[in-house]
Every structure is written in C-alpha cells, then in structure tokens.
Design an enzyme around this catalytic site. Structure first.
Site, PDB file in Angstrom:
ATOM      1  N   ASN A   1      -9.709   1.855   7.911  1.00  0.00           N
ATOM      2  CA  ASN A   1     -11.049   1.871   8.491  1.00  0.00           C
ATOM      3  C   ASN A   1     -11.071   1.926  10.008  1.00  0.00           C
ATOM      4  OD1 ASN A   1     -11.632   1.533   5.813  1.00  0.00           O
ATOM      5  ND2 ASN A   1     -12.842  -0.325   6.052  1.00  0.00           N
TER       6      ASN A   1
ATOM      7  N   ASN B   1     -13.368   6.586   4.877  1.00  0.00           N
ATOM      8  CA  ASN B   1     -13.527   5.677   6.010  1.00  0.00           C
ATOM      9  C   ASN B   1     -12.572   5.955   7.164  1.00  0.00           C
ATOM     10  OD1 ASN B   1     -15.707   4.208   4.989  1.00  0.00           O
ATOM     11  ND2 ASN B   1     -14.368   2.884   3.787  1.00  0.00           N
TER      12      ASN B   1
ATOM     13  N   HIS C   1      -4.160   6.301  -1.468  1.00  0.00           N
ATOM     14  CA  HIS C   1      -4.773   6.342  -0.135  1.00  0.00           C
ATOM     15  C   HIS C   1      -3.742   6.633   0.958  1.00  0.00           C
ATOM     16  CE1 HIS C   1      -8.719   6.061   1.375  1.00  0.00           C
ATOM     17  NE2 HIS C   1      -8.776   4.799   1.733  1.00  0.00           N
TER      18      HIS C   1
ATOM     19  N   PHE D   1      -4.883  -0.116   9.713  1.00  0.00           N
ATOM     20  CA  PHE D   1      -5.586  -0.058   8.437  1.00  0.00           C
ATOM     21  C   PHE D   1      -6.591   1.091   8.501  1.00  0.00           C
ATOM     22  CE2 PHE D   1      -3.740  -4.243   8.046  1.00  0.00           C
ATOM     23  CZ  PHE D   1      -3.272  -4.215   6.736  1.00  0.00           C
TER      24      PHE D   1
ATOM     25  N   TYR E   1       0.811  -1.224   0.000  1.00  0.00           N
ATOM     26  CA  TYR E   1       0.000   0.000   0.000  1.00  0.00           C
ATOM     27  C   TYR E   1       0.843   1.272   0.000  1.00  0.00           C
ATOM     28  CZ  TYR E   1      -3.785  -3.162   1.372  1.00  0.00           C
ATOM     29  OH  TYR E   1      -4.705  -4.175   1.412  1.00  0.00           O
TER      30      TYR E   1
END
Length: 211
Positions: A68, A114, A20, A66, A15
């Site tokens: 969320n 989120n 993001h 993460f 990631y």
C-alpha cells in the site's frame, strides 16, 4: 527507454510465494538475466540493483514498504535520478488476466490495485508503463484479498512463472525504447502444436489384447 524497472510485492518470508508478489518474482528473474544483485537501500525504501546497458544506467527496484505504500519507494528513486514516469515500468499481479499470460500497457487506472494506487498518488500521474502479470480471479469480489495473499496452486505457479519467462524476452526492446516491439513480444504466445496425424492406410493394425 525504460530506466527504472519496479516489481511490486510485500516483504517478508510469509508473503514471498503469494500471488501478490508476482512483481517481485519478475524483478528477481530480470536481475538474474542482467547478472545483478538486489541490495537494501534505505534512501529508496527498497531493494535496489543498478545495471549498465549500452552506457546507460538501469535501475531495478523492489519496494520494501508493503504494497500500500509502494509509491513512496518508487517516487524516491525516480526523483533522485530524475527518471520521468514514461521511463518507468511497474510489474504487478493482475486479477483480470489468467495465469500464463501477461500484458504491457501505458497509463490507465489503478483498477483497485493498492500498489498502483499509491504510485499514482506519489508520482502525481498514471502515465507510466505496467507489466500486468496474470494471476486469475477467485470469481467473487469478497475473496480477492484472501486470493492475492495466498500461494497459487502448483500448476498455477508454473503458468505464472512461464509468463514471466516469456515476458522477459521483451526486456531488450524495453531497454531500447521500442515499446511496440516489446508489446508484441509480451502479447504473442506460441499456439500449441497440432498433433501429427498418420494417413489411414499407413496405420498399423491394433495388436490383439491392446484394448
């Protein structure tokens, strides 16, 4: 003054370079500016650094929960050090702003992000500062998840990094609590320089074969 700087993203090498994770990129740049190193802190579920600025402790945080569950990390550190929401700034990727721009704002909705959604829930308020780093929109709502979890094209990555470097000019004002000045610095970008034009009579005649 801002006492807690948070950058949102997802942990793990897969990631690291995705859109993001623009918030992580911003915190990395701020850590370099302040000459501090982020280290794992299990109590706060993230990578944490502490800097001393004008006799005040300032915290940098990258949640490792993460996206969320970002609020779990933010709330844990903020509550332990008794940092109120208005002294927290969260840097995050923003679909509604094009690459190359960033915007500073306080409060407002999570707009479907989120990470912000969970911070709202865990802090019990939306009254914290956000640095919205433009990543652009794919144009189709159904493509948003795929878009944010992919790497930007090299030219877009350069624009995002440029906006991060530009917005860092505001960090002294953020630390001083001068949010009007910080907002002006973040939102003001230099217009392109107009090209110099020569007077017509001063222009040299084209050489033969120059076409």
């Amino acid at each position: 003054m801002i006492k807690l700087f948070v950058g949102l993203g997802n942990p793990g090498p897969e990631y690291e370079a995705t859109r993001h994770n623009a918030g992580f990129w911003w915190i990395d740049a701020l850590a370099r500016e302040l000459k501090v190193t982020l280290v794992p802190e299990r109590s706060y579920h993230g990578l944490v650094a502490r800097a001393s600025v004008a006799g005040h402790s300032v915290w940098l945080l990258q949640p490792q929960t993460f996206m969320n569950l970002s609020g779990k990390s933010v709330a844990a550190l903020a509550r332990f050090f008794k940092i109120p929401p208005e002294e927290i700034l969260v840097a995050h990727d923003e679909l509604d702003i094009p690459p190359g721009q960033a915007k500073l704002k306080r409060g407002g909705s999570h707009a479907g992000h989120n990470g912000l959604r969970d911070i709202h829930a865990q802090l019990g308020t939306s009254d914290y500062w956000r640095l919205r780093i433009g990543i652009g929109h794919p144009g189709v709502k159904a493509e948003v998840v795929n878009w944010v979890l992919k790497k930007p094209a090299p030219d877009q990555r350069t624009l995002i990094e440029d906006s991060i470097l530009h917005s860092l000019k505001a960090y002294p004002a953020l630390l001083a609590g001068d949010m009007d000045k910080a907002t002006l610095l973040v939102h003001t970008t230099k217009p392109p320089r107009p090209k110099a034009t020569r007077p017509a009579q001063a222009q040299a005649a084209p050489q033969a074969g120059a076409d």
